[in-house]
Design a protein around this motif. Sequence first.
Motif, short mmCIF file in Angstrom:
data_model
loop_
_atom_site.label_atom_id
_atom_site.label_comp_id
_atom_site.label_asym_id
_atom_site.label_seq_id
_atom_site.Cartn_x
_atom_site.Cartn_y
_atom_site.Cartn_z
N ARG A 1 0.84 -1.21 0.00
CA ARG A 1 0.00 0.00 0.00
C ARG A 1 0.86 1.26 0.00
O ARG A 1 0.62 2.21 -0.75
CB ARG A 1 -0.92 -0.01 1.23
CG ARG A 1 -2.14 -0.90 1.12
CD ARG A 1 -3.09 -0.56 2.23
NE ARG A 1 -4.36 -1.28 2.13
CZ ARG A 1 -4.72 -2.27 2.94
NH1 ARG A 1 -3.89 -2.68 3.89
NH2 ARG A 1 -5.88 -2.86 2.80
N THR A 2 1.87 1.27 0.86
CA THR A 2 2.73 2.45 0.95
C THR A 2 3.45 2.70 -0.37
O THR A 2 3.53 3.84 -0.85
CB THR A 2 3.76 2.26 2.08
OG1 THR A 2 3.06 2.10 3.32
CG2 THR A 2 4.68 3.46 2.17
N ALA A 3 3.96 1.62 -0.98
CA ALA A 3 4.71 1.77 -2.23
C ALA A 3 3.82 2.19 -3.40
O ALA A 3 4.27 2.90 -4.30
CB ALA A 3 5.43 0.47 -2.55
N LEU A 4 2.56 1.78 -3.39
CA LEU A 4 1.67 2.10 -4.51
C LEU A 4 1.18 3.55 -4.48
O LEU A 4 0.82 4.11 -5.51
CB LEU A 4 0.46 1.16 -4.50
CG LEU A 4 0.68 -0.24 -5.02
CD1 LEU A 4 -0.57 -1.08 -4.84
CD2 LEU A 4 1.09 -0.22 -6.50
N GLY A 5 1.14 4.13 -3.30
CA GLY A 5 0.68 5.52 -3.21
C GLY A 5 -0.74 5.66 -3.71
O GLY A 5 -1.65 4.92 -3.30
N ASP A 6 -0.99 6.61 -4.63
CA ASP A 6 -2.34 6.88 -5.11
C ASP A 6 -2.95 5.70 -5.85
O ASP A 6 -4.18 5.57 -5.92
CB ASP A 6 -2.33 8.10 -6.05
CG ASP A 6 -2.05 9.40 -5.30
OD1 ASP A 6 -2.19 9.40 -4.06
OD2 ASP A 6 -1.69 10.40 -5.96
N ASP A 7 -2.13 4.80 -6.39
CA ASP A 7 -2.67 3.64 -7.10
C ASP A 7 -3.40 2.68 -6.17
O ASP A 7 -4.13 1.79 -6.63
CB ASP A 7 -1.53 2.89 -7.81
CG ASP A 7 -1.08 3.60 -9.07
OD1 ASP A 7 -1.89 4.32 -9.67
OD2 ASP A 7 0.10 3.43 -9.45
N THR A 8 -3.20 2.83 -4.85
CA THR A 8 -3.88 1.97 -3.89
C THR A 8 -5.39 2.00 -4.09
O THR A 8 -6.08 1.00 -3.90
CB THR A 8 -3.53 2.42 -2.45
OG1 THR A 8 -2.13 2.30 -2.25
CG2 THR A 8 -4.26 1.58 -1.42
N ARG A 9 -5.93 3.16 -4.48
CA ARG A 9 -7.38 3.31 -4.63
C ARG A 9 -7.93 2.42 -5.74
O ARG A 9 -9.13 2.16 -5.78
CB ARG A 9 -7.73 4.77 -4.91
CG ARG A 9 -7.37 5.74 -3.79
CD ARG A 9 -8.02 7.09 -4.01
NE ARG A 9 -7.55 7.70 -5.25
CZ ARG A 9 -6.53 8.53 -5.33
NH1 ARG A 9 -5.83 8.83 -4.23
NH2 ARG A 9 -6.15 9.07 -6.48
#
Length: 316
Positions: A58-66
């Motif tokens: 989650r942390t590494a994906l940043g905005d892509d988490t959504r």
Amino acid sequence: MSSTTGPATDGHPFHHVALVYHTAADYVAGTVSFVRSALSRGSPVLVVVPPDNLDLIRTALGDDTRRVSFADMTVVGRNPAALLSGVVSDFVAAHPGQRTAIIGEPVWPERTEVEYPACVAHEALVNTVLAGHDLETLCLYDARRLDTRIVADAYRTHPLLEQRGKRRRSTAYTDPLALVDEFNLPLPPPPADAAVLDYTDRSALPRVRLFVSRQAEAAGLAEERVREVVVAANELASNTVEHTAEGGRVVVWTDPGVLVCQVEDTGYLPDPLVGRLRPDVTRSRGRGLLFVNQLCDLVRVHTRPGYTGFRLHFLL
């Protein structure tokens, strides 16, 4: 971005890939690359890993988490035999007509020796069940903390291996059904002080339910969980009286932190996929073992001509 090179480009829509990682940086690089590659194609993505690694991704994906779905493998994958019928099938079915992508980590360092054979069976049978599906899966194995034999088994259960963003065919890949048969191991004997009830026909099923209920209550399970133990044991005992002539046996005991209920009879269950897949909606039968897998924290099975034993685990 992950790429498929050499013999791994085989034209088949289902890719079952193992990534053996050695550092957290390896883990993040491999998973984030996989997710972003899938998102760039418009594929729905599901990530099912233990909670600490969920946080890393989650942390590494940043905005892509959504744009990604997440689940805790230590919860939804506690019983490996329920993963195919639940998590995987549900996600694929929710996105008809789309190529889907799943990251999974079904074997993490806290998995026990008791659980491990069920994990290998799941990873092997994925290749049989999902062949032909428009799906890509990336399975993660921690080379630092897992036994070397577990890593070696990952090479046997996955047709494709990923290293540094490139894929190659696994030369150790083994026929899934042959591998499942290899892990169809006799279960250790119950303790000498385990509670035992023999049953012979359908008229004995109320006794089976009462026996299991009392044992589960004595072990300290909550009321709802007691009912689930009873339902699971009753499903298996019902199968015994329907499909065998000799009856069966229920054995119940507690190990540290777990209630164990074993149901055994003289039947033989040659199809390892029974209970792992939802029956066709037009069929009114065949759902008993599916329910059992969904209710239990772990199901171990040993079967051979003249004997089948189901060992059901319920966390206390």
